[in-house]
Write a protein that holds these residues in place. Structure first.
Motif, PDB file in Angstrom:
ATOM      1  N   TYR A   1      10.112  14.073  -3.899  1.00 37.10           N
ATOM      2  CA  TYR A   1      11.504  13.748  -4.220  1.00 37.10           C
ATOM      3  C   TYR A   1      11.725  12.238  -4.234  1.00 37.10           C
ATOM      4  N   VAL A   2      11.265  11.579  -3.178  1.00 37.82           N
ATOM      5  CA  VAL A   2      11.446  10.124  -3.091  1.00 37.82           C
ATOM      6  C   VAL A   2      10.648   9.421  -4.186  1.00 37.82           C
ATOM      7  N   ASN A   3       9.426   9.892  -4.466  1.00 39.64           N
ATOM      8  CA  ASN A   3       8.619   9.284  -5.525  1.00 39.64           C
ATOM      9  C   ASN A   3       9.311   9.401  -6.871  1.00 39.64           C
ATOM     10  N   GLY A   4       9.900  10.573  -7.145  1.00 33.66           N
ATOM     11  CA  GLY A   4      10.605  10.755  -8.410  1.00 33.66           C
ATOM     12  C   GLY A   4      11.811   9.846  -8.535  1.00 33.66           C
ATOM     13  N   ILE A   5      12.573   9.703  -7.451  1.00 34.85           N
ATOM     14  CA  ILE A   5      13.738   8.809  -7.483  1.00 34.85           C
ATOM     15  C   ILE A   5      13.288   7.368  -7.694  1.00 34.85           C
ATOM     16  N   GLN A   6      12.216   6.955  -6.992  1.00 35.32           N
ATOM     17  CA  GLN A   6      11.718   5.590  -7.150  1.00 35.32           C
ATOM     18  C   GLN A   6      11.239   5.337  -8.576  1.00 35.32           C
TER      19      GLN A   6
ATOM     20  N   ARG B   1     -17.173   8.984 -11.781  1.00 38.13           N
ATOM     21  CA  ARG B   1     -16.303   8.283 -12.719  1.00 38.13           C
ATOM     22  C   ARG B   1     -15.171   7.536 -12.009  1.00 38.13           C
ATOM     23  N   VAL B   2     -14.961   7.825 -10.741  1.00 36.31           N
ATOM     24  CA  VAL B   2     -13.865   7.188 -10.007  1.00 36.31           C
ATOM     25  C   VAL B   2     -14.263   5.756  -9.661  1.00 36.31           C
ATOM     26  N   GLN B   3     -13.451   4.812 -10.085  1.00 35.32           N
ATOM     27  CA  GLN B   3     -13.743   3.411  -9.780  1.00 35.32           C
ATOM     28  C   GLN B   3     -12.797   2.835  -8.730  1.00 35.32           C
ATOM     29  N   ASN B   4     -11.738   3.550  -8.408  1.00 34.06           N
ATOM     30  CA  ASN B   4     -10.796   3.033  -7.421  1.00 34.06           C
ATOM     31  C   ASN B   4     -10.120   4.203  -6.727  1.00 34.06           C
ATOM     32  N   VAL B   5     -10.205   4.235  -5.394  1.00 31.91           N
ATOM     33  CA  VAL B   5      -9.472   5.195  -4.577  1.00 31.91           C
ATOM     34  C   VAL B   5      -8.368   4.421  -3.860  1.00 31.91           C
ATOM     35  N   GLY B   6      -7.134   4.749  -4.180  1.00 27.86           N
ATOM     36  CA  GLY B   6      -6.004   4.035  -3.605  1.00 27.86           C
ATOM     37  C   GLY B   6      -5.285   4.875  -2.561  1.00 27.86           C
ATOM     38  N   PHE B   7      -4.977   4.261  -1.418  1.00 25.37           N
ATOM     39  CA  PHE B   7      -4.187   4.892  -0.370  1.00 25.37           C
ATOM     40  C   PHE B   7      -2.810   4.236  -0.338  1.00 25.37           C
ATOM     41  N   SER B   8      -1.791   5.043  -0.104  1.00 21.89           N
ATOM     42  CA  SER B   8      -0.445   4.520   0.063  1.00 21.89           C
ATOM     43  C   SER B   8       0.270   5.380   1.088  1.00 21.89           C
ATOM     44  N   GLN B   9       0.832   4.739   2.113  1.00 20.33           N
ATOM     45  CA  GLN B   9       1.554   5.461   3.158  1.00 20.33           C
ATOM     46  C   GLN B   9       2.894   4.780   3.409  1.00 20.33           C
ATOM     47  N   PRO B  10       3.903   5.125   2.599  1.00 18.38           N
ATOM     48  CA  PRO B  10       5.232   4.555   2.822  1.00 18.38           C
ATOM     49  C   PRO B  10       5.764   4.936   4.197  1.00 18.38           C
ATOM     50  N   ILE B  11       6.798   4.239   4.610  1.00 18.66           N
ATOM     51  CA  ILE B  11       7.308   4.412   5.963  1.00 18.66           C
ATOM     52  C   ILE B  11       7.819   5.820   6.205  1.00 18.66           C
ATOM     53  N   TYR B  12       8.294   6.506   5.142  1.00 18.86           N
ATOM     54  CA  TYR B  12       8.808   7.859   5.331  1.00 18.86           C
ATOM     55  C   TYR B  12       7.699   8.903   5.419  1.00 18.86           C
ATOM     56  N   LEU B  13       6.445   8.546   5.095  1.00 19.33           N
ATOM     57  CA  LEU B  13       5.329   9.480   5.218  1.00 19.33           C
ATOM     58  C   LEU B  13       4.611   9.362   6.564  1.00 19.33           C
ATOM     59  N   ARG B  14       4.790   8.241   7.259  1.00 16.32           N
ATOM     60  CA  ARG B  14       4.047   8.021   8.498  1.00 16.32           C
ATOM     61  C   ARG B  14       4.391   9.039   9.580  1.00 16.32           C
ATOM     62  N   PRO B  15       5.666   9.367   9.845  1.00 11.23           N
ATOM     63  CA  PRO B  15       5.945  10.382  10.875  1.00 11.23           C
ATOM     64  C   PRO B  15       5.388  11.750  10.520  1.00 11.23           C
ATOM     65  N   LEU B  16       5.173  12.029   9.232  1.00 15.04           N
ATOM     66  CA  LEU B  16       4.660  13.326   8.792  1.00 15.04           C
ATOM     67  C   LEU B  16       3.139  13.378   8.795  1.00 15.04           C
ATOM     68  N   GLY B  17       2.479  12.229   9.005  1.00  9.32           N
ATOM     69  CA  GLY B  17       1.018  12.200   8.993  1.00  9.32           C
ATOM     70  C   GLY B  17       0.423  12.428   7.616  1.00  9.32           C
ATOM     71  N   LEU B  18       1.139  12.017   6.561  1.00 11.12           N
ATOM     72  CA  LEU B  18       0.695  12.232   5.195  1.00 11.12           C
ATOM     73  C   LEU B  18       0.338  10.908   4.536  1.00 11.12           C
ATOM     74  N   THR B  19      -0.528  10.969   3.537  1.00 11.33           N
ATOM     75  CA  THR B  19      -0.954   9.798   2.773  1.00 11.33           C
ATOM     76  C   THR B  19      -0.987  10.159   1.302  1.00 11.33           C
ATOM     77  N   ARG B  20      -0.531   9.241   0.463  1.00 15.61           N
ATOM     78  CA  ARG B  20      -0.607   9.428  -0.982  1.00 15.61           C
ATOM     79  C   ARG B  20      -1.926   8.843  -1.473  1.00 15.61           C
TER      80      ARG B  20
ATOM     81  N   PHE C   1      -2.817  -3.807   3.001  1.00 16.43           N
ATOM     82  CA  PHE C   1      -1.589  -4.615   3.060  1.00 16.43           C
ATOM     83  C   PHE C   1      -0.383  -3.693   3.071  1.00 16.43           C
ATOM     84  N   GLY C   2       0.782  -4.265   3.354  1.00 13.59           N
ATOM     85  CA  GLY C   2       2.039  -3.537   3.239  1.00 13.59           C
ATOM     86  C   GLY C   2       2.746  -3.379   4.560  1.00 13.59           C
ATOM     87  N   LEU C   3       4.054  -3.623   4.575  1.00 12.41           N
ATOM     88  CA  LEU C   3       4.882  -3.451   5.760  1.00 12.41           C
ATOM     89  C   LEU C   3       5.588  -2.099   5.719  1.00 12.41           C
TER      90      LEU C   3
END
Length: 510
Positions: free
Chosen positions: A20-25, A102-121, A285-287
């Motif tokens: 939901y948040v990703n779609g709004i963003q 074929r994968v040349q880049n694995v990207g992790f993203s953990q916005p502040i709203y995913l941290r309490p849920l223990g999830l990673t994008r 990186f990222g706050l």
């Protein structure tokens, strides 16, 4: 380490919020400039009223929640021994399969709203794809780490190591590689001030901010005039003073936007750390949105260093590691596929570039392009401006002199900028590696191995053929690189050398 079952799995229920948040963003990011930049949002809100505007926004949010629920219900993913598969779609379901090699880049993203849920994008990028090929919008962090290790080939090595040292697992921790580069808050602030992000902010907030500033300035002028502190008649009789006040206001707004851009850069790249592992680089990186990006050494085809006009005054650069298919995206709001290293000062630039290159390189001296490039642009620009000045002088009643003189003065300024642009164009190569410089006040330097060239084209205009000149267009795995106005013999020599290195290199790959 978490094991990954080779079965079709759904995203956790808590990932609905992430969808939901990703779609709004994404909706805001794609429509923000068009909606607010032209003042459309304020015009609509004033014509319909804030109540109706809020009701419409609420309906959009509810529709977004419904879409997120349906998307979550239809989303499935599966990790096999050598590939990952994803099934997704709202109305028409599609299945995507990506093999690990074929994968040349694995990207992790953990916005502040995913941290309490223990999830990673998690995002997986492959060569040639115009966008991220596979995106897992919210999986368990342990599973995300296991997937990354499986793709990088580290899972098997770690499993063998764990079996032989089970007794020491509780006491031993994996050593973190030493940082090849770290950016402080001051470095990031200066990067934000010098980046093109300021123009994004200006496009987004320019229209609404200009209306607010106009109303506030008018109110202040009326108050100062009523109090006797400001004489409007004096300002009308002193246009230079009025222009000075307007100029100070513009400079103040520009400095405010630069400061805001610097603060946003600190939030976005807070704690930036670049490390080199066995076969790849990683940046963390990222706050508010903690991110990790990786860059395989075998997929690094070019290094680009950029110094903007403001960055030249502050001695600031940023570097980009180019991968296959990851075309450089200059927009600051649309550069997720770039491996970006921000906040590099002059003293550390060569060290960062050498780290990315993997070795030292005694680069040869720069060679400029032919002066006829400048002469051609000078001639075309001057003819166009002189014709414009004559037309203005003939069409204006009374044949007023100052408008055409202003146009001619502007022509002199443009001629000076053309000269700077010509001087900035240069190239250098030693038969194995090449770098090309371009720019105006700032500069951009692209460095690559000649063996990474995929195609080279030689073009000649009638003007160039008359003066034995030619222009090159070098196609690299991440995009095209022009090199204009070389001597014909030099252009042929460089083109032949590029093709020879590409055809004779055992490491060359598309």
């Amino acid at each position: 380490m978490t094991e990954i079952e080779s079965t079709w799995k759904a995203l956790p229920l808590s990932a609905v919020g992430a969808l939901y948040v990703n779609g709004i963003q994404r909706f805001i990011r794609e429509n923000l400039i068009a909606f607010f930049g032209a003042g459309t949002g304020f015009a609509v809100s004033e014509s319909l009223g804030w109540r109706e505007f809020g009701l419409g926004a609420g309906l959009v949010l509810l529709a977004g929640l419904l879409i997120a629920l349906v998307y979550h219900r239809r989303f499935r993913y599966r990790v096999d021994g050598d590939s990952v598969r994803v099934r997704k779609g709202l109305f028409e379901q599609q299945e995507i399969k990506v093999r690990f090699e074929r994968v040349q880049n694995v990207g992790f993203s953990q916005p502040i709203y995913l941290r309490p849920l223990g999830l990673t994008r998690v995002t997986l990028e492959t060569p040639g794809a115009s966008q991220t090929e596979v995106s897992l919008p919210g999986i368990a962090s342990g599973e995300a780490t296991a997937l990354r290790d499986l793709i990088s080939g580290a899972a098997g090595r770690r499993a063998d190591s764990d079996q032989s040292t089970d007794s020491d697992d509780a006491e031993r921790t994996e050593a973190e590689p030493a940082a090849a580069f770290e950016a402080s808050a001051a470095d990031l602030f200066k990067y934000g001030m010098t980046s093109n992000q300021i123009w994004i902010l200006l496009a987004v907030f320019g229209a609404p901010a200009s209306s607010w500033i106009e109303s506030r300035v008018s109110s202040w002028i009326e108050q100062l005039s009523a109090s006797g502190l400001l004489d409007m008649e004096m300002l009308r009789g002193a246009p230079l003073m009025l222009a000075l006040l307007v100029g100070l206001l513009i400079v103040s707004v520009a400095l405010l936007l630069m400061a805001l851009s610097g603060l946003l850069a600190i939030v976005r790249f807070s704690g930036y750390r670049l490390v080199r592992e066995t076969d790849r680089f990683k940046s963390r990186f990222g706050l508010l949105d903690a991110r990790e990006k990786s860059l395989k050494l075998s997929k690094l085809h070019g290094i680009q260093t950029v110094q903007t006009a403001v960055g030249r005054m502050l001695g600031q650069w940023h570097a980009i590691g180019h991968q296959t298919g990851a075309v450089a995206l200059e927009g600051a709001m649309n550069d997720d596929r770039r491996f970006l290293i921000p906040g590099i000062d002059n003293d550390r630039l060569e060290g960062v570039v050498g780290t990315l290159r993997g070795r030292s390189w005694d680069a040869p001296a720069w060679q400029g392009i032919h002066p006829r490039f400048r002469s051609m642009l000078w001639g075309r620009t001057s003819v166009a401006m002189v014709i414009a000045a004559l037309l203005v002088w003939l069409l204006l009643p009374g044949h007023v002199a100052w408008p055409p003189l202003t146009i001619l003065g502007l022509n002199l300024l443009i001629l000076g900028l053309i000269h700077l642009h010509w001087r900035r164009w240069a190239f250098a190569h030693d038969g194995q590696r090449m770098r090309i410089r371009s720019g105006l006040v700032g500069q951009k330097i692209v460095e690559f191995d000649l063996a990474s060239c995929q195609q080279v084209a030689i073009s000649t205009s009638p003007y160039q053929r008359r003066h034995q000149l030619a222009s090159l267009t070098i196609r690299l795995p991440h995009g095209e690189q022009p090199l204009p106005y070389l001597g014909r013999e030099a252009a042929d020599e460089i083109a032949n050398l590029l093709l020879y290195r590409a055809e004779s290199s055992a490491k060359h790959s598309l």
